[in-house]
Design a protein around this motif. Structure first.
Motif, PDB file in Angstrom:
ATOM      1  N   PRO A   1      -6.528 -11.863   4.709  1.00  0.00           N
ATOM      2  CA  PRO A   1      -7.742 -11.376   4.059  1.00  0.00           C
ATOM      3  C   PRO A   1      -7.655  -9.926   3.553  1.00  0.00           C
ATOM      4  CG  PRO A   1      -8.168 -11.923   6.359  1.00  0.00           C
ATOM      5  CD  PRO A   1      -6.772 -12.330   6.066  1.00  0.00           C
ATOM      6  N   PHE A   2      -7.006  -9.056   4.297  1.00  0.00           N
ATOM      7  CA  PHE A   2      -6.850  -7.671   3.857  1.00  0.00           C
ATOM      8  C   PHE A   2      -5.987  -7.640   2.590  1.00  0.00           C
ATOM      9  CE2 PHE A   2      -5.774  -3.172   5.709  1.00  0.00           C
ATOM     10  CZ  PHE A   2      -6.485  -2.584   4.679  1.00  0.00           C
ATOM     11  N   GLY A   3      -4.957  -8.475   2.542  1.00  0.00           N
ATOM     12  CA  GLY A   3      -4.115  -8.580   1.358  1.00  0.00           C
ATOM     13  C   GLY A   3      -4.880  -9.160   0.177  1.00  0.00           C
ATOM     14  N   GLN A   4      -5.743 -10.135   0.440  1.00  0.00           N
ATOM     15  CA  GLN A   4      -6.559 -10.710  -0.630  1.00  0.00           C
ATOM     16  C   GLN A   4      -7.478  -9.649  -1.228  1.00  0.00           C
ATOM     17  OE1 GLN A   4      -8.223 -13.865   1.744  1.00  0.00           O
ATOM     18  NE2 GLN A   4      -6.861 -15.394   0.842  1.00  0.00           N
ATOM     19  N   ASN A   5      -8.088  -8.849  -0.363  1.00  0.00           N
ATOM     20  CA  ASN A   5      -8.963  -7.780  -0.833  1.00  0.00           C
ATOM     21  C   ASN A   5      -8.169  -6.761  -1.658  1.00  0.00           C
ATOM     22  OD1 ASN A   5     -11.641  -6.199  -0.580  1.00  0.00           O
ATOM     23  ND2 ASN A   5     -10.088  -4.741   0.051  1.00  0.00           N
ATOM     24  N   ASN A   6      -7.003  -6.370  -1.160  1.00  0.00           N
ATOM     25  CA  ASN A   6      -6.205  -5.371  -1.873  1.00  0.00           C
ATOM     26  C   ASN A   6      -5.664  -5.909  -3.196  1.00  0.00           C
ATOM     27  OD1 ASN A   6      -6.666  -3.377   0.008  1.00  0.00           O
ATOM     28  ND2 ASN A   6      -4.906  -3.946   1.244  1.00  0.00           N
TER      29      ASN A   6
ATOM     30  N   TYR B   1      -6.350  -2.128 -11.883  1.00  0.00           N
ATOM     31  CA  TYR B   1      -5.065  -1.867 -12.527  1.00  0.00           C
ATOM     32  C   TYR B   1      -4.699  -2.914 -13.583  1.00  0.00           C
ATOM     33  CZ  TYR B   1      -4.056   1.706  -9.019  1.00  0.00           C
ATOM     34  OH  TYR B   1      -4.093   2.826  -8.233  1.00  0.00           O
ATOM     35  N   LEU B   2      -5.070  -4.168 -13.326  1.00  0.00           N
ATOM     36  CA  LEU B   2      -4.632  -5.254 -14.201  1.00  0.00           C
ATOM     37  C   LEU B   2      -5.731  -5.755 -15.135  1.00  0.00           C
ATOM     38  CD1 LEU B   2      -2.623  -7.245 -11.498  1.00  0.00           C
ATOM     39  CD2 LEU B   2      -1.756  -5.536 -13.106  1.00  0.00           C
ATOM     40  N   ASN B   3      -6.956  -5.284 -14.922  1.00  0.00           N
ATOM     41  CA  ASN B   3      -8.112  -5.697 -15.718  1.00  0.00           C
ATOM     42  C   ASN B   3      -8.280  -7.228 -15.736  1.00  0.00           C
ATOM     43  OD1 ASN B   3     -10.424  -5.084 -17.163  1.00  0.00           O
ATOM     44  ND2 ASN B   3      -9.403  -5.268 -19.137  1.00  0.00           N
ATOM     45  N   LYS B   4      -8.112  -7.834 -14.570  1.00  0.00           N
ATOM     46  CA  LYS B   4      -8.312  -9.281 -14.401  1.00  0.00           C
ATOM     47  C   LYS B   4      -9.506  -9.478 -13.466  1.00  0.00           C
ATOM     48  CE  LYS B   4      -3.441 -10.534 -14.950  1.00  0.00           C
ATOM     49  NZ  LYS B   4      -2.287 -11.182 -14.303  1.00  0.00           N
ATOM     50  N   ILE B   5     -10.687  -9.315 -14.020  1.00  0.00           N
ATOM     51  CA  ILE B   5     -11.910  -9.317 -13.224  1.00  0.00           C
ATOM     52  C   ILE B   5     -12.165 -10.681 -12.582  1.00  0.00           C
ATOM     53  CG2 ILE B   5     -14.406  -8.880 -13.270  1.00  0.00           C
ATOM     54  CD1 ILE B   5     -12.546  -6.390 -13.709  1.00  0.00           C
ATOM     55  N   ASP B   6     -11.893 -11.761 -13.298  1.00  0.00           N
ATOM     56  CA  ASP B   6     -12.096 -13.101 -12.722  1.00  0.00           C
ATOM     57  C   ASP B   6     -11.171 -13.324 -11.526  1.00  0.00           C
ATOM     58  OD1 ASP B   6     -14.069 -13.670 -14.574  1.00  0.00           O
ATOM     59  OD2 ASP B   6     -12.716 -14.754 -15.927  1.00  0.00           O
TER      60      ASP B   6
ATOM     61  N   PHE C   1       4.577   6.109  -3.391  1.00  0.00           N
ATOM     62  CA  PHE C   1       5.620   6.131  -4.417  1.00  0.00           C
ATOM     63  C   PHE C   1       5.088   5.863  -5.826  1.00  0.00           C
ATOM     64  CE2 PHE C   1       7.893   4.876  -0.491  1.00  0.00           C
ATOM     65  CZ  PHE C   1       8.676   6.022  -0.363  1.00  0.00           C
ATOM     66  N   ASP C   2       3.787   5.557  -5.935  1.00  0.00           N
ATOM     67  CA  ASP C   2       3.164   5.273  -7.232  1.00  0.00           C
ATOM     68  C   ASP C   2       3.927   4.198  -8.000  1.00  0.00           C
ATOM     69  OD1 ASP C   2       1.080   5.673  -9.023  1.00  0.00           O
ATOM     70  OD2 ASP C   2       2.204   7.136 -10.201  1.00  0.00           O
ATOM     71  N   ASP C   3       4.381   3.175  -7.262  1.00  0.00           N
ATOM     72  CA  ASP C   3       5.153   2.080  -7.851  1.00  0.00           C
ATOM     73  C   ASP C   3       4.268   0.839  -7.889  1.00  0.00           C
ATOM     74  OD1 ASP C   3       6.930   0.007  -8.480  1.00  0.00           O
ATOM     75  OD2 ASP C   3       8.568   0.896  -7.310  1.00  0.00           O
ATOM     76  N   LEU C   4       3.541   0.687  -8.997  1.00  0.00           N
ATOM     77  CA  LEU C   4       2.587  -0.410  -9.131  1.00  0.00           C
ATOM     78  C   LEU C   4       3.274  -1.768  -9.082  1.00  0.00           C
ATOM     79  CD1 LEU C   4      -0.328  -1.313  -9.615  1.00  0.00           C
ATOM     80  CD2 LEU C   4       0.086  -1.083 -12.070  1.00  0.00           C
ATOM     81  N   GLU C   5       4.433  -1.894  -9.691  1.00  0.00           N
ATOM     82  CA  GLU C   5       5.143  -3.180  -9.733  1.00  0.00           C
ATOM     83  C   GLU C   5       5.491  -3.671  -8.331  1.00  0.00           C
ATOM     84  OE1 GLU C   5       9.363  -4.786 -11.423  1.00  0.00           O
ATOM     85  OE2 GLU C   5       8.228  -3.442 -12.746  1.00  0.00           O
ATOM     86  N   LYS C   6       6.044  -2.800  -7.503  1.00  0.00           N
ATOM     87  CA  LYS C   6       6.385  -3.206  -6.129  1.00  0.00           C
ATOM     88  C   LYS C   6       5.121  -3.417  -5.302  1.00  0.00           C
ATOM     89  CE  LYS C   6      11.090  -1.752  -5.478  1.00  0.00           C
ATOM     90  NZ  LYS C   6      12.042  -0.976  -4.700  1.00  0.00           N
ATOM     91  N   ALA C   7       4.101  -2.602  -5.544  1.00  0.00           N
ATOM     92  CA  ALA C   7       2.839  -2.772  -4.817  1.00  0.00           C
ATOM     93  C   ALA C   7       2.268  -4.161  -5.079  1.00  0.00           C
ATOM     94  CB  ALA C   7       1.844  -1.691  -5.238  1.00  0.00           C
ATOM     95  N   ILE C   8       2.237  -4.556  -6.344  1.00  0.00           N
ATOM     96  CA  ILE C   8       1.728  -5.882  -6.703  1.00  0.00           C
ATOM     97  C   ILE C   8       2.577  -6.968  -6.043  1.00  0.00           C
ATOM     98  CG2 ILE C   8       1.437  -7.518  -8.610  1.00  0.00           C
ATOM     99  CD1 ILE C   8       0.656  -5.050 -10.351  1.00  0.00           C
ATOM    100  N   GLN C   9       3.892  -6.817  -6.103  1.00  0.00           N
ATOM    101  CA  GLN C   9       4.804  -7.816  -5.522  1.00  0.00           C
ATOM    102  C   GLN C   9       4.510  -8.038  -4.039  1.00  0.00           C
ATOM    103  OE1 GLN C   9       8.928  -6.589  -5.738  1.00  0.00           O
ATOM    104  NE2 GLN C   9       9.474  -7.908  -4.038  1.00  0.00           N
TER     105      GLN C   9
ATOM    106  N   LEU D   1       0.819  -1.207   0.000  1.00  0.00           N
ATOM    107  CA  LEU D   1       0.000   0.000   0.000  1.00  0.00           C
ATOM    108  C   LEU D   1       0.858   1.264   0.000  1.00  0.00           C
ATOM    109  CD1 LEU D   1      -2.847  -1.078   2.447  1.00  0.00           C
ATOM    110  CD2 LEU D   1      -2.954  -0.882  -0.054  1.00  0.00           C
ATOM    111  N   ILE D   2       1.975   1.225   0.731  1.00  0.00           N
ATOM    112  CA  ILE D   2       2.891   2.379   0.733  1.00  0.00           C
ATOM    113  C   ILE D   2       3.472   2.584  -0.662  1.00  0.00           C
ATOM    114  CG2 ILE D   2       5.136   3.217   1.564  1.00  0.00           C
ATOM    115  CD1 ILE D   2       4.421   1.891   4.296  1.00  0.00           C
ATOM    116  N   TYR D   3       3.932   1.502  -1.279  1.00  0.00           N
ATOM    117  CA  TYR D   3       4.505   1.640  -2.623  1.00  0.00           C
ATOM    118  C   TYR D   3       3.474   2.152  -3.627  1.00  0.00           C
ATOM    119  CZ  TYR D   3       9.100  -0.253  -1.612  1.00  0.00           C
ATOM    120  OH  TYR D   3      10.379  -0.427  -1.136  1.00  0.00           O
ATOM    121  N   LEU D   4       2.224   1.742  -3.470  1.00  0.00           N
ATOM    122  CA  LEU D   4       1.194   2.174  -4.405  1.00  0.00           C
ATOM    123  C   LEU D   4       0.788   3.629  -4.165  1.00  0.00           C
ATOM    124  CD1 LEU D   4      -0.743   1.363  -6.705  1.00  0.00           C
ATOM    125  CD2 LEU D   4      -2.391   0.729  -4.936  1.00  0.00           C
ATOM    126  N   THR D   5       0.493   3.971  -2.922  1.00  0.00           N
ATOM    127  CA  THR D   5      -0.097   5.282  -2.639  1.00  0.00           C
ATOM    128  C   THR D   5       0.922   6.401  -2.472  1.00  0.00           C
ATOM    129  OG1 THR D   5      -0.192   4.820  -0.263  1.00  0.00           O
ATOM    130  CG2 THR D   5      -2.143   4.265  -1.577  1.00  0.00           C
TER     131      THR D   5
END
Length: 189
Positions: free
Chosen positions: A76-81, A89-94, A57-65, A51-55
């Motif tokens: 569960p909080f990580g699953q939701n995020n 961001y990834l357009n993976k709706i399924d 530093f705007d670093d989507l790659e590290k946020a996803i990692q 969440l820090i990397y995303l919000t």
């Protein structure tokens, strides 16, 4: 920025230790034993780092990692995020739906709202209402992970907001149903 960098540094240091053996000295008989100790916040920290990397530093790659690490280890909080990353961001709706459902099985009310929103966006209104009702049913459930309750003030504030939104959606739906039924009665009489 300074405070964020300190938090980032400390969180990165904390995830270096997943578990360890701790020496326990018994003063009564001067014996030394070892006790295995887990870092109960290990995957929570991965989520927070993401969440820090995303919000910040705007670093989507590290946020996803980082968030993916938390999500795939059943936090569960990580699953939701991670589901939100998949959805927006990834357009993976399924994948998003799958992860929201995993968190929902652990009574994570925010994921239930997100499932309702997801169903509503594809015009599955009845299914969305079922999830919005679950939000209210699980609103008092604490965030549990590995049988330990995790207290997160920011999460609780978010839950209050999400519960309010779910209740507004339910109110709108049931009022709409009542108006619809009234109109049908007028037409039939």
């Amino acid at each position: 920025w300074f405070q964020v960098r300190i938090v980032l540094f400390l969180d990165l240091k904390c995830i270096e230790i997943k578990s360890c053996n701790v020496e326990v000295f018994n003063y009564l008989d001067s014996s030394l034993s070892y006790k295995f100790k887990s870092n109960n916040f290990y995957y929570c920290l991965f989520n927070d780092l993401g969440l820090i990397y995303l919000t910040v530093f705007d670093d989507l790659e590290k946020a996803i990692q980082f968030i993916k690490e938390a999500a795939f280890n059943e936090y569960p909080f990580g699953q939701n995020n991670y589901a939100l990353l998949c959805q927006f961001y990834l357009n993976k709706i399924d994948d998003a739906e799958y992860m929201f459902k995993k968190a929902s099985k652990q009574k994570f009310a925010i994921s239930e709202y997100n499932l309702g929103f997801l169903n509503e966006s594809i015009e599955k209104v009845e299914e969305s209402i079922e999830y919005y009702i679950k939000v209210s049913e699980d609103e008092d459930e604490p965030l549990m992970f590995h049988n330990i309750e995790h207290d997160d003030k920011r999460l609780e504030i978010s839950k209050i907001f999400i519960i309010g939104l779910a209740n507004l959606k339910l109110t709108e739906y049931f009022l709409w149903k009542k108006i619809q039924k009234t109109q049908e009665n007028i037409l039939l009489n």
